[in-house]
Scaffold this active site. Sequence first.
Site, PDB file in Angstrom:
ATOM      1  N   SER A 192      -3.926  -7.733  -5.708  1.00 29.58           N
ATOM      2  CA  SER A 192      -5.005  -8.110  -5.397  1.00 29.58           C
ATOM      3  C   SER A 192      -5.525  -9.451  -6.251  1.00 29.58           C
ATOM      4  CB  SER A 192      -6.478  -7.492  -5.422  1.00 29.58           C
ATOM      5  OG  SER A 192      -7.612  -8.142  -5.058  1.00 29.58           O
ATOM      6  N   TYR A 218     -11.395  -1.279  -8.557  1.00 26.40           N
ATOM      7  CA  TYR A 218     -10.311  -1.827  -7.665  1.00 26.40           C
ATOM      8  C   TYR A 218      -9.216  -2.721  -8.444  1.00 26.40           C
ATOM      9  CZ  TYR A 218      -7.838  -3.726  -3.566  1.00 26.40           C
ATOM     10  OH  TYR A 218      -6.978  -4.184  -2.736  1.00 26.40           O
ATOM     11  N   LYS A 222      -5.379  -3.083  -9.988  1.00 23.18           N
ATOM     12  CA  LYS A 222      -4.318  -4.167  -9.555  1.00 23.18           C
ATOM     13  C   LYS A 222      -3.943  -4.625 -10.913  1.00 23.18           C
ATOM     14  CE  LYS A 222      -4.975  -3.094  -5.322  1.00 23.18           C
ATOM     15  NZ  LYS A 222      -3.963  -2.465  -4.423  1.00 23.18           N
ATOM     16  N   THR A 253      -9.627  -8.454   6.799  1.00 20.82           N
ATOM     17  CA  THR A 253      -9.176  -6.890   7.162  1.00 20.82           C
ATOM     18  C   THR A 253     -10.498  -5.867   7.410  1.00 20.82           C
ATOM     19  OG1 THR A 253      -9.093  -6.241   5.090  1.00 20.82           O
ATOM     20  CG2 THR A 253      -7.086  -7.318   5.756  1.00 20.82           C
TER      21      THR A 253
END
Length: 334
Positions: A192, A218, A222, A253
Amino acid sequence: MSQASGSPDHGIDRVLDRTVVLGYSRLGFAIRRRGWAEGDPRRGALTGRTAIVTGGAGGLGEATVLGLARLGARVHVLVRSPERAAPAVARIERLLRREGLVPDLRVEHCDVSDPAMIDAFADDFCAREDGSTALDVLVHNAGVMPPERTESVDGHELSVATHVLGPIRLTERLLPALRRSERGARVVFVASGGMYTQPLPVGDPEFEHGTYQGAVAYARSKRMQVELAPILDRRWSPDRISTSVMHPGWADTPGLARSLPAFRTSTRLLLRTPEAGADTSVWLAATDPAPPSGAFWHDRRQRPTSYRASTHPGDGETEKLWRWAAAAAGLERP
């Protein structure tokens, strides 16, 4: 740096990348996409080859499965919930048939944060057809962003378990099948662009200190994927396995809608389609010759891993994190 055939010159591309909003949005993809046709993987590039895509039940994973299947691959869709994956697989199959193609999609049950499930799936996969099954492409796409600190079944913070430890263990356990790839296997990690905001969390890889934030956890995980790529490349390249990490930009998404609803609302007109976000994963898996291994990619071009000195790992930090990750993933040797 490698450049896709016909893509914008370095100056324009660099401006798009540094502005973030332009480069990560649908506009950046549209500008870079002009002239890519010459560099697209050839039709049928993956005919007779086998791929695994984790987290293929929707969003980027579904788009990646579609892209690989369009090129002729047999695709194993590795998901936590086969029931939840069924609608996505049905959509892909209908679309491919309308295009005159014969899909070969196989849903597999595995939670990549669970070592026992990883081992069971990998052992079964490698033993299929009397141990002759070859794996040509492995895309680590499965992702989570829990709002509160959550642990996997074996006690690791869920983001790092799903994005780092599980993929490393899964690749290691699938090595017998990856080694059987006639043209050399390719492993792709889906990272990401958010990792640019975070340094490598060497002292606290599992977010045990401070106020937990799902988006930060997160991004940290990444960052780990990106920094560990060269080490993983050195580890797996003797087996003719190419390792790459890419980031998809901002794609619209279901995961984004669930995890970052305010961001999605404010940027909705700028967001890419899942197919645009998955484009580089499919390109890395199928283009010939294989792109340089161990690198970080966005929109078919190698990218810097840090833009600020504060996020660049210090001496020995990546190796230290690797030793932790290897032990946490249950590898016999780092």
